[in-house]
Design a protein around this motif. Structure first.
Motif, PDB file in Angstrom:
ATOM      1  N   ALA A   1       0.835  -1.204   0.000  1.00  0.00           N
ATOM      2  CA  ALA A   1       0.000   0.000   0.000  1.00  0.00           C
ATOM      3  C   ALA A   1       0.871   1.255   0.000  1.00  0.00           C
ATOM      4  O   ALA A   1       0.597   2.213  -0.735  1.00  0.00           O
ATOM      5  CB  ALA A   1      -0.932  -0.005   1.206  1.00  0.00           C
ATOM      6  N   PHE A   2       1.942   1.235   0.784  1.00  0.00           N
ATOM      7  CA  PHE A   2       2.870   2.366   0.816  1.00  0.00           C
ATOM      8  C   PHE A   2       3.497   2.603  -0.555  1.00  0.00           C
ATOM      9  O   PHE A   2       3.552   3.740  -1.031  1.00  0.00           O
ATOM     10  CB  PHE A   2       3.955   2.120   1.876  1.00  0.00           C
ATOM     11  N   VAL A   3       3.934   1.537  -1.202  1.00  0.00           N
ATOM     12  CA  VAL A   3       4.540   1.659  -2.534  1.00  0.00           C
ATOM     13  C   VAL A   3       3.513   2.197  -3.534  1.00  0.00           C
ATOM     14  O   VAL A   3       3.833   3.059  -4.358  1.00  0.00           O
ATOM     15  CB  VAL A   3       5.123   0.304  -3.005  1.00  0.00           C
ATOM     16  N   PHE A   4       2.287   1.712  -3.451  1.00  0.00           N
ATOM     17  CA  PHE A   4       1.232   2.201  -4.341  1.00  0.00           C
ATOM     18  C   PHE A   4       1.006   3.702  -4.158  1.00  0.00           C
ATOM     19  O   PHE A   4       0.892   4.441  -5.134  1.00  0.00           O
ATOM     20  CB  PHE A   4      -0.073   1.438  -4.081  1.00  0.00           C
ATOM     21  N   VAL A   5       0.918   4.143  -2.916  1.00  0.00           N
ATOM     22  CA  VAL A   5       0.673   5.561  -2.636  1.00  0.00           C
ATOM     23  C   VAL A   5       1.828   6.412  -3.151  1.00  0.00           C
ATOM     24  O   VAL A   5       1.609   7.431  -3.822  1.00  0.00           O
ATOM     25  CB  VAL A   5       0.432   5.792  -1.124  1.00  0.00           C
ATOM     26  N   VAL A   6       3.053   6.021  -2.861  1.00  0.00           N
ATOM     27  CA  VAL A   6       4.222   6.781  -3.327  1.00  0.00           C
ATOM     28  C   VAL A   6       4.272   6.806  -4.853  1.00  0.00           C
ATOM     29  O   VAL A   6       4.481   7.873  -5.458  1.00  0.00           O
ATOM     30  CB  VAL A   6       5.531   6.195  -2.739  1.00  0.00           C
ATOM     31  N   TYR A   7       4.048   5.670  -5.475  1.00  0.00           N
ATOM     32  CA  TYR A   7       4.076   5.594  -6.939  1.00  0.00           C
ATOM     33  C   TYR A   7       2.987   6.494  -7.538  1.00  0.00           C
ATOM     34  O   TYR A   7       3.223   7.209  -8.508  1.00  0.00           O
ATOM     35  CB  TYR A   7       3.879   4.136  -7.379  1.00  0.00           C
ATOM     36  N   PHE A   8       1.813   6.481  -6.955  1.00  0.00           N
ATOM     37  CA  PHE A   8       0.703   7.294  -7.446  1.00  0.00           C
ATOM     38  C   PHE A   8       1.019   8.785  -7.308  1.00  0.00           C
ATOM     39  O   PHE A   8       0.813   9.561  -8.244  1.00  0.00           O
ATOM     40  CB  PHE A   8      -0.583   6.937  -6.687  1.00  0.00           C
ATOM     41  N   ILE A   9       1.535   9.177  -6.155  1.00  0.00           N
ATOM     42  CA  ILE A   9       1.865  10.589  -5.931  1.00  0.00           C
ATOM     43  C   ILE A   9       2.942  11.047  -6.916  1.00  0.00           C
ATOM     44  O   ILE A   9       2.841  12.128  -7.508  1.00  0.00           O
ATOM     45  CB  ILE A   9       2.302  10.827  -4.470  1.00  0.00           C
ATOM     46  N   VAL A  10       3.967  10.240  -7.098  1.00  0.00           N
ATOM     47  CA  VAL A  10       5.037  10.600  -8.041  1.00  0.00           C
ATOM     48  C   VAL A  10       4.475  10.734  -9.460  1.00  0.00           C
ATOM     49  O   VAL A  10       4.814  11.683 -10.181  1.00  0.00           O
ATOM     50  CB  VAL A  10       6.188   9.556  -7.992  1.00  0.00           C
ATOM     51  N   ASN A  11       3.603   9.810  -9.849  1.00  0.00           N
ATOM     52  CA  ASN A  11       3.015   9.889 -11.190  1.00  0.00           C
ATOM     53  C   ASN A  11       2.153  11.132 -11.366  1.00  0.00           C
ATOM     54  O   ASN A  11       2.198  11.784 -12.417  1.00  0.00           O
ATOM     55  CB  ASN A  11       2.182   8.637 -11.495  1.00  0.00           C
ATOM     56  N   VAL A  12       1.364  11.479 -10.362  1.00  0.00           N
ATOM     57  CA  VAL A  12       0.515  12.667 -10.446  1.00  0.00           C
ATOM     58  C   VAL A  12       1.374  13.926 -10.535  1.00  0.00           C
ATOM     59  O   VAL A  12       1.140  14.795 -11.383  1.00  0.00           O
ATOM     60  CB  VAL A  12      -0.469  12.737  -9.254  1.00  0.00           C
ATOM     61  N   VAL A  13       2.382  14.037  -9.679  1.00  0.00           N
ATOM     62  CA  VAL A  13       3.249  15.219  -9.685  1.00  0.00           C
ATOM     63  C   VAL A  13       3.985  15.337 -11.014  1.00  0.00           C
ATOM     64  O   VAL A  13       4.035  16.420 -11.621  1.00  0.00           O
ATOM     65  CB  VAL A  13       4.230  15.187  -8.489  1.00  0.00           C
ATOM     66  N   MET A  14       4.547  14.242 -11.496  1.00  0.00           N
ATOM     67  CA  MET A  14       5.272  14.280 -12.777  1.00  0.00           C
ATOM     68  C   MET A  14       4.331  14.596 -13.935  1.00  0.00           C
ATOM     69  O   MET A  14       4.701  15.334 -14.860  1.00  0.00           O
ATOM     70  CB  MET A  14       6.005  12.961 -13.020  1.00  0.00           C
ATOM     71  N   SER A  15       3.122  14.076 -13.905  1.00  0.00           N
ATOM     72  CA  SER A  15       2.154  14.378 -14.966  1.00  0.00           C
ATOM     73  C   SER A  15       1.755  15.850 -14.942  1.00  0.00           C
ATOM     74  O   SER A  15       1.577  16.468 -15.998  1.00  0.00           O
ATOM     75  CB  SER A  15       0.909  13.495 -14.819  1.00  0.00           C
ATOM     76  N   MET A  16       1.624  16.415 -13.743  1.00  0.00           N
ATOM     77  CA  MET A  16       1.286  17.835 -13.642  1.00  0.00           C
ATOM     78  C   MET A  16       2.412  18.710 -14.178  1.00  0.00           C
ATOM     79  O   MET A  16       2.158  19.752 -14.786  1.00  0.00           O
ATOM     80  CB  MET A  16       0.972  18.199 -12.190  1.00  0.00           C
ATOM     81  N   ILE A  17       3.651  18.268 -13.986  1.00  0.00           N
ATOM     82  CA  ILE A  17       4.790  19.035 -14.480  1.00  0.00           C
ATOM     83  C   ILE A  17       4.932  18.876 -15.995  1.00  0.00           C
ATOM     84  O   ILE A  17       5.109  19.850 -16.725  1.00  0.00           O
ATOM     85  CB  ILE A  17       6.088  18.592 -13.766  1.00  0.00           C
ATOM     86  N   LEU A  18       4.855  17.642 -16.471  1.00  0.00           N
ATOM     87  CA  LEU A  18       5.078  17.371 -17.893  1.00  0.00           C
ATOM     88  C   LEU A  18       3.874  17.688 -18.777  1.00  0.00           C
ATOM     89  O   LEU A  18       4.040  18.038 -19.940  1.00  0.00           O
ATOM     90  CB  LEU A  18       5.485  15.903 -18.070  1.00  0.00           C
ATOM     91  N   TYR A  19       2.682  17.539 -18.234  1.00  0.00           N
ATOM     92  CA  TYR A  19       1.454  17.756 -19.003  1.00  0.00           C
ATOM     93  C   TYR A  19       0.517  18.685 -18.221  1.00  0.00           C
ATOM     94  O   TYR A  19      -0.488  18.236 -17.682  1.00  0.00           O
ATOM     95  CB  TYR A  19       0.744  16.422 -19.284  1.00  0.00           C
ATOM     96  N   PRO A  20       0.823  19.965 -18.161  1.00  0.00           N
ATOM     97  CA  PRO A  20       0.025  20.875 -17.330  1.00  0.00           C
ATOM     98  C   PRO A  20      -1.436  20.988 -17.787  1.00  0.00           C
ATOM     99  O   PRO A  20      -2.300  21.327 -16.986  1.00  0.00           O
ATOM    100  CB  PRO A  20       0.750  22.216 -17.449  1.00  0.00           C
ATOM    101  N   GLU A  21      -1.713  20.696 -19.032  1.00  0.00           N
ATOM    102  CA  GLU A  21      -3.088  20.793 -19.533  1.00  0.00           C
ATOM    103  C   GLU A  21      -3.936  19.580 -19.149  1.00  0.00           C
ATOM    104  O   GLU A  21      -5.151  19.584 -19.318  1.00  0.00           O
ATOM    105  CB  GLU A  21      -3.097  20.959 -21.060  1.00  0.00           C
ATOM    106  N   MET A  22      -3.315  18.545 -18.595  1.00  0.00           N
ATOM    107  CA  MET A  22      -4.032  17.313 -18.233  1.00  0.00           C
ATOM    108  C   MET A  22      -4.902  17.540 -17.001  1.00  0.00           C
ATOM    109  O   MET A  22      -4.503  18.177 -16.046  1.00  0.00           O
ATOM    110  CB  MET A  22      -3.026  16.190 -17.954  1.00  0.00           C
ATOM    111  N   LYS A  23      -6.118  17.001 -17.064  1.00  0.00           N
ATOM    112  CA  LYS A  23      -7.047  17.091 -15.942  1.00  0.00           C
ATOM    113  C   LYS A  23      -7.085  15.760 -15.201  1.00  0.00           C
ATOM    114  O   LYS A  23      -7.008  14.701 -15.803  1.00  0.00           O
ATOM    115  CB  LYS A  23      -8.459  17.411 -16.440  1.00  0.00           C
TER     116      LYS A  23
END
Length: 192
Positions: free
Chosen positions: A49-71
């Motif tokens: 569960a910890f790995v899932f949460v960390v992986y999800f947060i990293v993916n969301v943050v990176m997606s917000m940086i790389l794809y700012p238009e993504m909702k």
């Protein structure tokens, strides 16, 4: 990607105290030594569960940086897919835990886990399918569909409910089998 972290660290996290520490001193005094398997499963579930949460947060943050238009948004289907993926990953970790319990070596469980998380299972199941076809003249069972790894890769955001149900069934079967075997081994073995 997550499978690699689970293959390595879940085994280390769950079996850290097997050779020394409190487990070595307390387990011989228990009436049912096999209950330690459930404690390890709880540890592995927390780690997964910890790995899932960390992986999800990293993916969301990176997606917000790389794809700012993504909702971003959550749907029930997305949360169900995450839940089934969690159970599939937990079943994979139980497989690695079983191998570690069987061999009494973290290195063995980690090695097989890393091999399988990097795609070795595809070659192994293809070989079994070729052997079955050579022996029986036809392919009656596709061994690839019985593995958690296959369902982890099949289950994406476009998966339908049939894939989710099949993935959940395979994961639950693996959880019961690997933890049941670990329970039997732990119950019969001296903890030394």
């Amino acid at each position: 990607m997550i499978l690699l972290f689970i293959a390595i660290f879940a085994v280390i996290f769950a079996h850290k105290d097997d050779k020394n520490g409190y487990v070595k001193n307390i387990v011989p005094q228990l009436k049912r030594k096999g209950d330690m398997v459930f404690a390890r499963l709880a540890n592995i579930a927390i780690y997964t569960a910890f790995v899932f949460v960390v992986y999800f947060i990293v993916n969301v943050v990176m997606s917000m940086i790389l794809y700012p238009e993504m909702k971003f948004g959550f749907s029930t289907d997305f949360l169900l897919i995450l839940l089934v993926q969690f159970v599939l990953h937990l079943a994979f970790a139980s497989f690695c835990d079983f191998l570690t319990t069987l061999s009494r070596s973290s290195a063995f469980g980690i090695t097989i886990g890393v091999l399988f998380s990097s795609g070795f299972h595809v070659m192994a199941t293809q070989l079994m399918n070729v052997l079955e076809t050579a022996i029986f003249g036809k392919l009656t069972v596709d061994f690839n569909n019985a593995l958690t790894f296959t369902h982890i890769t099949k289950l994406n955001i476009y998966a339908n409910s049939d894939k989710m149900i099949m993935g959940l069934i395979v994961a639950l079967i693996h959880l019961v089998v690997w933890n049941g075997l670990s329970y039997l081994i732990t119950s019969k073995r001296d903890v030394v």
